[in-house]
Structure formats: structure tokens, C-alpha cells
Design an enzyme around this catalytic site. Structure first.
Site, PDB file in Angstrom:
ATOM      1  CG  PHE A  61      -4.504  -7.473  -1.214  1.00  0.00           C
ATOM      2  CD1 PHE A  61      -3.382  -8.280  -1.150  1.00  0.00           C
ATOM      3  CD2 PHE A  61      -4.369  -6.131  -0.895  1.00  0.00           C
ATOM      4  CE1 PHE A  61      -2.143  -7.760  -0.771  1.00  0.00           C
ATOM      5  CE2 PHE A  61      -3.137  -5.604  -0.514  1.00  0.00           C
ATOM      6  CZ  PHE A  61      -2.024  -6.427  -0.462  1.00  0.00           C
ATOM      7  NE  ARG A 112       3.572 -13.588  -1.935  1.00  0.00           N
ATOM      8  CZ  ARG A 112       3.010 -12.395  -2.102  1.00  0.00           C
ATOM      9  NH1 ARG A 112       1.706 -12.296  -2.286  1.00  0.00           N
ATOM     10  NH2 ARG A 112       3.722 -11.303  -2.068  1.00  0.00           N
ATOM     11  CE1 TYR A 133       3.357  -2.900  -4.799  1.00  0.00           C
ATOM     12  CE2 TYR A 133       2.375  -0.786  -5.341  1.00  0.00           C
ATOM     13  CZ  TYR A 133       2.383  -1.945  -4.597  1.00  0.00           C
ATOM     14  OH  TYR A 133       1.413  -2.136  -3.654  1.00  0.00           O
ATOM     15  CE  LYS A 134       1.433  -6.232  -5.382  1.00  0.00           C
ATOM     16  NZ  LYS A 134       0.021  -6.256  -5.006  1.00  0.00           N
ATOM     17  CG  ASP A 193      -6.847  -5.776  -7.240  1.00  0.00           C
ATOM     18  OD1 ASP A 193      -5.832  -5.811  -7.981  1.00  0.00           O
ATOM     19  OD2 ASP A 193      -6.831  -5.298  -6.093  1.00  0.00           O
TER      20      ASP A 193
HETATM   21  C1  LIG Z   1      -0.474  -5.254  -4.245  1.00  0.00           C
HETATM   22  C2  LIG Z   1      -1.958  -5.204  -4.193  1.00  0.00           C
HETATM   23  C3  LIG Z   1      -2.618  -4.000  -3.920  1.00  0.00           C
HETATM   24  C4  LIG Z   1      -1.824  -2.763  -3.613  1.00  0.00           C
HETATM   25  O1  LIG Z   1      -2.626  -1.672  -3.323  1.00  0.00           O
HETATM   26  P1  LIG Z   1      -1.957  -0.219  -3.187  1.00  0.00           P
HETATM   27  O2  LIG Z   1      -3.087   0.634  -2.791  1.00  0.00           O
HETATM   28  O3  LIG Z   1      -1.427   0.145  -4.546  1.00  0.00           O
HETATM   29  O4  LIG Z   1      -0.884  -0.313  -2.166  1.00  0.00           O
HETATM   30  C5  LIG Z   1      -4.004  -4.016  -3.915  1.00  0.00           C
HETATM   31  N1  LIG Z   1      -4.697  -5.137  -4.190  1.00  0.00           N
HETATM   32  C6  LIG Z   1      -4.084  -6.311  -4.465  1.00  0.00           C
HETATM   33  C7  LIG Z   1      -4.882  -7.513  -4.789  1.00  0.00           C
HETATM   34  C8  LIG Z   1      -2.698  -6.369  -4.461  1.00  0.00           C
HETATM   35  O5  LIG Z   1      -2.084  -7.524  -4.716  1.00  0.00           O
END
Ligand SMILES: *Cc1c(COP(=O)(O)O)cnc(C)c1O
Length: 416
Positions: free
Chosen positions: A129, A375, A226-227, A201
Site C-alpha cells: 500500500f 474492487r 474504519y474498514k 499491516d
Molecule cells: C487503509 C490502509 C491504510 C490506511 O492508512 P491511514 O494512515 O490510517 O490512512 C494503510 N495501509 C493499508 C495497507 C491500508 O489498506
């Protein structure tokens, strides 16, 4: 779904025997919407809605500063984390909710580099990510190559790249684009055999995939609030730090909330015990309280039940579209083997953006991921099997009618 596609009648019987069917009533869902985006922003729970009102109107509005003690605001980073612990297979003393995933990654990457001196290399995946890579790149710029170097390789080169020069293996379990899933247990063991620490992560895993962080001896992890946890937009993230590291952890974003006695107002920093030192500044109490209530939907269900339904939903989706002619145009980018993917399906198409917009306008909420991915996320607490039937009908109709070619879908919105 091996031979012919199931009928709507058969699908309704799946909903009738679904052990999670009643959970849908715990969510506030707009009508005429099939929400296949719970993997990006989970929907509002009724409990979180009530708690939001209470924390704003009663606690902040009337009880004001007394709420830190009276409503135990000060403990919320830990009390909310306790509710995440069973979803991670982790003892709660190793968890705290705070800040965003990105900020927490900076804390953990720094911690690992410090623990691993003189090793300097962070090993990650080139399609991790982006925020994960950006944080590592920022740390590399700040510390310089003598103390920190980010090395990225393709997913299938990771195992071969594990050697005694690597300080930390830094990966995301479920790839945000195609849903590919790593074997945490295997990679953690291989890395640790070479003296490498691991940071996982779990943003696309927590709340939907079974995890056993303690049994797998994972060193550190982060995840998103938040997911699949449905904590609300920008909800605090969490940090997991295995207790064998607690004595030696040192993270650089030191703030008063991570001090062992914040209200002593000591001019010099003395780190809090264990995961407490991962706190930095004052917690975002409104968000944290909402996350805390959202987590209550998980209190009486097993993660294996949730995962089982997520798999059944995505397999049903594939079974319902497999014979449609128009689907020759869509390429499945996710693994066809459900054990090798997270709770999502990704398809590529040269008009992916227009298709997403057309589906969203028709009430089937999905998302687009650059450059050409559509997705579909399968968050099992509020989705019905019948929703999958409706969504696939709409997908096939959209492809057939080519409504996605309309001019109005060609311009990209700011958030995609
Ligand atoms: C959604 C997501 C994030 C989000 O990071 P924030 O700093 O909380 O916005 C980070 N890493 C991955 C793999 C994600 O899917």
C-alpha cells in the site's frame, strides 16, 4: 458453485440459514444500496450512532472536562483495543488504539531499526500500500542510508530476499488491489530464522480474516479502524507489539500521553509501560468512542464464522457471473482460490472507472483502484446473499447496456 448458477430461491435459503443474518439490523444502511465497500469505509452501526450522540451531547456537552475520569475517556485507547484482541488472536496487553496506520508505522519501523542495530534494511513489497512505502521512504530520508534503507521486491521474490542484513520485514497481509494474501505464519517464521523482525499491516484483514498473532509469534502489527471494524471515517488505528519486546521498545514520536506519568508534567520523557508508550498526544475521543461502540458488534460472534461467510459471498459472486458472455471482458485479478485471497474480488477492465461510477449510481457501491481495477468488498456482517445476486445482475446489465460509456463518467472525482 460448481455446476449451474444457483437460483434466487436457493440464494434466499442461504440467507435464512445464515448465523450472521441478524447482525444486519445492527447497522444503519441506506435503502436501495448494496454496499460492497465495507473494506474501504465500514458502515455506521446503531450502537456507534447512539454513542456519537452521547459523547457529543452528554459527555462533552454537559460533563465537559470531568468526562476524562467520569466516562473513562483516558482509558479508551486500551478499553477499545481490548475488543480488537480476540479478532487478532492476541492478549490485550499488547494492543493500543491510537493515531492513523501511517503514523503508527513510523513508530514501529523506527522501533524495529533501533532494536536491530547494526542492521539497517527494511524489506517490503514493491506493490505494498503506498502509504506504507511512503512512511518507510520518509524515515530513510530523515535517518539517511547509514541507518535506514528501504528495499522493495516483487511478492514472489520476498522469501529469497530474506537474509541476515535485513532488519525488518514489513508487509501487508492482503494486497489492496488484487486481494492476494500472504501466509503470515510462514513468512514470520522464515524471517525470524534469519534474525529479522516482522511488521504486518492488517488493514484489510482485521475483522474479517482469522488471525493468531500470539501463536504465530508475530513481532509487531498495525491495522485500520474504519474498514472491516466499521469505526467511522478516520477512526483511530491500532498497534500490536508482542510482549517479548516491551522492555526494549523505544519509539520516536514521544508525547505526554506516552509518558509513564503524564500528569506529573515531568520535563523529561520517561516512557510508559509496554504499549502505553505508543501513545503520543491527546486521543481523538469522539472518534475513539465511536470505534469502541462499533466493535461491540463483534462481541458475540467468532471470526471463523465471519470469514466463512465472506468466502461464501465471494464464491457466490463468482458462481453467478461465470457463464455470462459479457464477462469475457472482465479479467479476474484475484486468486480463484479463496484461501489465497482476502475478502475482496478485483477485476480489471479498460473502462473500470466508468463501470464503477455507473454501478455506484445504480446503487451498487464498489470502488475503483488505479489504473484499471474494479474492487468488490465482502463485509459479512451486513451483506445478504441476496445482495450478491442483485449486485451481479446489475454488473451484467451495466456491461451489456454499456451505460458506463456515458460522458459524465469520464471525469475522475477527487476521491476514487
Ligand atoms: C487503509 C490502509 C491504510 C490506511 O492508512 P491511514 O494512515 O490510517 O490512512 C494503510 N495501509 C493499508 C495497507 C491500508 O489498506
Amino acid at each position: 458453485m460448481n455446476t449451474s448458477s444457483p437460483s434466487l430461491q436457493q440464494i434466499r435459503t442461504l440467507d435464512q440459514s445464515d448465523p450472521l443474518a441478524a447482525k444486519r439490523d445492527e447497522f444503519v444502511l441506506p435503502s436501495n444500496t448494496i454496499y460492497l465497500n465495507g473494506n474501504s469505509l465500514g458502515p455506521l452501526t446503531r450502537g456507534a450512532q447512539r454513542r456519537g450522540h452521547e459523547v457529543i451531547e452528554q459527555q462533552w456537552g454537559k460533563d465537559l472536562i470531568a468526562s476524562w475520569n467520569q466516562h473513562a475517556w483516558i482509558d479508551l485507547p486500551f478499553t477499545s483495543a481490548q475488543k480488537i484482541a480476540p479478532l487478532l488472536g492476541a492478549d490485550a496487553s499488547q494492543l493500543v488504539c491510537c493515531d492513523s496506520v501511517s503514523i503508527n508505522l513510523l513508530k514501529l519501523l523506527s522501533t524495529c531499526l533501533q532494536l536491530q542495530r547494526p542492521r539497517t534494511i527494511i524489506l517490503s513489497q514493491e506493490d505494498n500500500f503506498p502509504t506504507d512505502l511512503y512512511v518507510a521512504q520518509g524515515l530513510q530520508s530523515m535517518l539517511g542510508p547509514g541507518l535506514c534503507q528501504l528495499k522493495t521486491v516483487a511478492a514472489d521474490e520476498l522469501i529469497g530476499a530474506l537474509d541476515e542484513n535485513i532488519a525488518v520485514l514489513f508487509l501487508t497481509e492482503v494486497n489492496f488491489r488484487n486481494g492476494d494474501r500472504h501466509d503470515i505464519q510462514q513468512l514470520t517464521a522464515l524471517a525470524q530464522n534469519k534474525g529479522i523482525l516482522v511488521i504486518w499491516d492488517l488493514s484489510h484483514s482485521t475483522g474479517v480474516l482469522p488471525l493468531h498473532l500470539d501463536d504465530w509469534a508475530v513481532d509487531f502489527a498495525v491495522g485500520c479502524g474504519y474498514k472491516y471494524l466499521n469505526g467511522g471515517p478516520g477512526a483511530p488505528a491500532f498497534i500490536y507489539a508482542n510482549k517479548r519486546h516491551h522492555e526494549r521498545i523505544e519509539q520516536p514520536i514521544q508525547g505526554w500521553m506516552g509518558h509513564k506519568d503524564p500528569f506529573a508534567f515531568d520535563p523529561s520523557y520517561k516512557k510508559g509501560l509496554g504499549v502505553a508508550q505508543f501513545l503520543t498526544g491527546t486521543p481523538a475521543i469522539v472518534s475513539l468512542a465511536i470505534l469502541d461502540s462499533a466493535l461491540d458488534v463483534f462481541s458475540d460472534i467468532e471470526i471463523t464464522t465471519i470469514y466463512g461467510k465472506a468466502t461464501a459471498l465471494s464464491e457466490l459472486f463468482l458462481g453467478l457471473i461465470k457463464d455470462a458472455d459479457v464477462l469475457q471482458e472482465l479479467k479476474l485479478e484475484s486468486s480463484a482460490d479463496p484461501s489465497l485471497r482476502g475478502a475482496q474480488l478485483a477485476f480489471s477492465h479498460s473502462d473500470a472507472y466508468g463501470i464503477c461510477r455507473a454501478l455506484n449510481e445504480a446503487g451498487v457501491v464498489v470502488d475503483f483502484r488505479s489504473p484499471d481495477i474494479i474492487r468488490f468488498g465482502f463485509s459479512p456482517l451486513f451483506l445478504r446473499f441476496e445482495d450478491i445476486w442483485l449486485a451481479t445482475q446489475m454488473l451484467m446489465k451495466t456491461l451489456e447496456d454499456k451505460t458506463y460509456l456515458a460522458e459524465k463518467y469520464s471525469r475522475k472525482l477527487k476521491v476514487t
